[in-house]
Design a protein around this motif. Structure first.
Motif, PDB file in Angstrom:
ATOM      1  N   ASP A  88       0.810  -1.210   0.000  1.00 26.05           N
ATOM      2  CA  ASP A  88       0.000   0.000   0.000  1.00 26.05           C
ATOM      3  C   ASP A  88       0.849   1.270   0.000  1.00 26.05           C
ATOM      4  O   ASP A  88       0.435   2.291  -0.518  1.00 26.05           O
ATOM      5  CB  ASP A  88      -0.934   0.023   1.214  1.00 26.05           C
ATOM      6  N   VAL A  89       2.029   1.214   0.602  1.00 22.53           N
ATOM      7  CA  VAL A  89       2.862   2.410   0.682  1.00 22.53           C
ATOM      8  C   VAL A  89       3.374   2.793  -0.700  1.00 22.53           C
ATOM      9  O   VAL A  89       3.202   3.917  -1.165  1.00 22.53           O
ATOM     10  CB  VAL A  89       4.039   2.199   1.654  1.00 22.53           C
ATOM     11  N   ALA A  90       4.017   1.855  -1.381  1.00 20.45           N
ATOM     12  CA  ALA A  90       4.585   2.149  -2.690  1.00 20.45           C
ATOM     13  C   ALA A  90       3.542   2.052  -3.795  1.00 20.45           C
ATOM     14  O   ALA A  90       3.581   2.802  -4.765  1.00 20.45           O
ATOM     15  CB  ALA A  90       5.742   1.189  -2.981  1.00 20.45           C
ATOM     16  N   ALA A  91       2.601   1.127  -3.664  1.00 17.93           N
ATOM     17  CA  ALA A  91       1.555   0.914  -4.671  1.00 17.93           C
ATOM     18  C   ALA A  91       2.146   0.741  -6.057  1.00 17.93           C
ATOM     19  O   ALA A  91       1.661   1.306  -7.031  1.00 17.93           O
ATOM     20  CB  ALA A  91       0.540   2.052  -4.655  1.00 17.93           C
ATOM     21  N   THR A  92       3.225  -0.050  -6.145  1.00 15.36           N
ATOM     22  CA  THR A  92       3.790  -0.376  -7.447  1.00 15.36           C
ATOM     23  C   THR A  92       2.847  -1.326  -8.175  1.00 15.36           C
ATOM     24  O   THR A  92       1.846  -1.790  -7.622  1.00 15.36           O
ATOM     25  CB  THR A  92       5.156  -1.057  -7.276  1.00 15.36           C
ATOM     26  N   ALA A  93       3.196  -1.626  -9.425  1.00 14.37           N
ATOM     27  CA  ALA A  93       2.376  -2.577 -10.174  1.00 14.37           C
ATOM     28  C   ALA A  93       2.312  -3.917  -9.452  1.00 14.37           C
ATOM     29  O   ALA A  93       1.260  -4.562  -9.418  1.00 14.37           O
ATOM     30  CB  ALA A  93       2.947  -2.751 -11.579  1.00 14.37           C
ATOM     31  N   ALA A  94       3.442  -4.320  -8.849  1.00 14.31           N
ATOM     32  CA  ALA A  94       3.454  -5.592  -8.130  1.00 14.31           C
ATOM     33  C   ALA A  94       2.536  -5.542  -6.915  1.00 14.31           C
ATOM     34  O   ALA A  94       1.796  -6.494  -6.636  1.00 14.31           O
ATOM     35  CB  ALA A  94       4.879  -5.945  -7.698  1.00 14.31           C
TER      36      ALA A  94
END
Length: 499
Positions: A88-94
């Motif tokens: 949730d913090v980075a919300a990258t594609a992964a």
């Protein structure tokens, strides 16, 4: 194009080993320890004797450890942990893909459906997931199915066939083979001598959350906004209806209130489902509601030296940002809450539910209706809505975009893209778009400087409300939690503009 960080860069062996030696529970679910000499993988806090450094490797996901040939430790149950807060913090594609995998998208739509939701080709998404999480989408979905199946085996009396399909397996044979491979035990061994017939469609599960966990405050937040017929709340519990991929259902939650840090607590969720295939989706959506994967110690550390938020965090350790089980519903409720009180928005929502909500086939405990879906509201005439005409037009335009897929609130798309799409709708301003991001998308770094509740809170803390946006710059990347702490600094019945 999404960038990926090599596993060896993100999982520094020396740092990981220090966490294992100290049995630091904050890292449970963040990485997994695989032991070459035993062939098992564990959570960092496993109480077993610490293995030698040269005998361990570290993996960013349970699926990665399983793909490397390791089986789950029977002592620490490494897959029964909250998910990584990094998702949730980075919300990258992964990270966005992991949320959808947990919701059962791969089981329902396949890898191509998952990739389409995240916005990549299936091949490129596979490369991203393998680089960041050590396993592709099929392996990650398989690990999730195995974990769901184990919880159902150990905590319910469902038949093994029911468990297999509830967990997302396509056959009982696939279920049996996977359980034996992952846990080195048969389903019968995991269950032990328990037996009996299930209550059809009823599943009770324990959902892990990191501590401290301010469950009492979260329940109060939800209870204040509960819509009659859709939600109900009482002392220590909250219940609501669920619109799920294969049918409807309800959930009743008993939420812990735990002030001690650095261990795992459990919320008890009792689901009543029309279709047991919805177990995974229902579980993931309730975890979002509970903000179960938050790392409260990291949040508290970030605010430790702040003269404004620091004392609020110490007064209410473990405060969570309440999520939601349905992004479409919270988007509608955000529009209903524009420029009105909490009580007023709740009244309008109750009228909308009574007029256009779908009745449950088996109402119980005051839960009688599903919240109206986006397509139903999009078909209405603004003149028929109990609100100003301009707000009604904005609501119908928003629901039309949700119904046709122009805007998706399932945590798959990039958050910035969703915000731009919301702001493009006439009548949807920054407050509404950011409130939707806060609760529907689980964004940890959202702040609403124009919110009347925030302005009142700052005034009550002897700060100039006009400096709200400037003050919030010091609270990145956890502004959403600062937002909740400021709201909680007020009495719960004086929040005039946040739903």
């Amino acid at each position: 194009m999404a960038t990926t960080i090599p596993l060896e860069t993100r999982l520094d062996p020396e740092s990981c080993y220090r966490a294992v030696k100290s049995r630091d529970r904050r890292f449970d679910g963040v990485f997994y320890t695989a032991v070459r000499t035993t062939g098992i993988y564990c959570r960092p806090s496993c109480p077993a004797r610490t293995p030698a450094f040269q005998n361990v490797t570290f993996h960013p996901s349970a699926a990665s450890a399983q793909a490397a040939g390791y089986r789950a430790c029977k002592r620490c149950l490494p897959d029964a942990t909250p998910g990584s807060p990094d998702w949730d913090v980075a919300a990258t594609a992964a990270g966005r893909a992991m949320r959808l995998i947990a919701d059962g998208v791969v089981d329902r739509e396949g890898v191509d459906g998952l990739a389409a939701r995240v916005g990549y080709t299936s091949r490129h998404l596979g490369r991203i997931l393998t680089a960041e999480l050590g396993a592709g989408p099929l392996a990650l979905a398989r690990a999730r199915r195995a974990q769901t199946a184990r919880v159902l085996i150990e905590t319910t009396d469902l038949t093994y066939a029911d468990i297999a399909f509830a967990a997302g397996f396509s056959s009982v044979r696939q279920f049996n083979d996977t359980i034996r491979e992952v846990y080195a035990s048969s389903p019968t061994d995991l269950r032990g001598r328990r037996g009996g017939r299930p209550a059809t469609g009823t599943v009770t599960m324990r959902l892990a959350v990191r501590t401290p966990y301010a469950g009492r405050e979260l329940l109060a937040f939800l209870a204040l906004r509960a819509i009659p017929g859709v939600e109900a709340a009482g002392d220590g519990w909250y219940a609501r209806t669920l619109a799920l991929p294969h049918g409807s259902g309800t959930v009743r939650l008993e939420v812990p209130d735990e002030t001690e840090p650095n261990h795992t607590a459990f919320a008890t969720a009792t689901f009543v489902l029309e279709d047991l295939r919805d177990v995974s989706a229902a579980t993931e959506r309730v975890r979002r509601l509970l903000d179960a994967d938050c790392d409260p110690v990291a949040v508290a550390d970030a605010f430790a030296g702040d003269p404004l938020i620091g004392p609020l965090v110490r007064a209410r350790p473990g405060l969570r940002v309440p999520g939601h089980v349905d992004g479409h519903e919270i988007a509608v409720r955000a529009v209903l809450g524009q420029q009105v009180s909490v009580a007023g928005a709740r009244t309008v929502a109750a009228r909308l539910v009574a007029a256009h909500g779908r009745p449950l086939a088996h109402p119980a405990d005051g839960l009688t209706h599903l919240f109206p879906d986006a397509a139903t509201i999009a078909a209405l005439d603004p003149i028929d809505l109990p609100m100003p005409r301009s707000r009604g037009r904005a609501l119908i335009a928003l629901c039309a975009a949700l119904a046709d897929g122009t805007i998706a609130l399932d945590r798959g798309p990039d958050r910035d893209d969703v915000r731009r799409a919301l702001l493009a709708i006439p009548g949807i301003g920054p407050w509404t778009a950011d409130y939707i991001a806060l609760r529907a998308l689980g964004h940890p770094d959202v702040f609403l400087p124009t919110d009347i509740g925030i302005r009142d809170a700052l005034a009550g803390l002897d700060r100039d409300p006009g400096t709200a946006a400037q003050l919030a710059e010091e609270w990145r990347p956890w502004r959403s939690y600062a937002q909740l702490h400021l709201w909680q600094s007020l009495t719960l019945d004086t929040h005039p503009k946040e739903q």
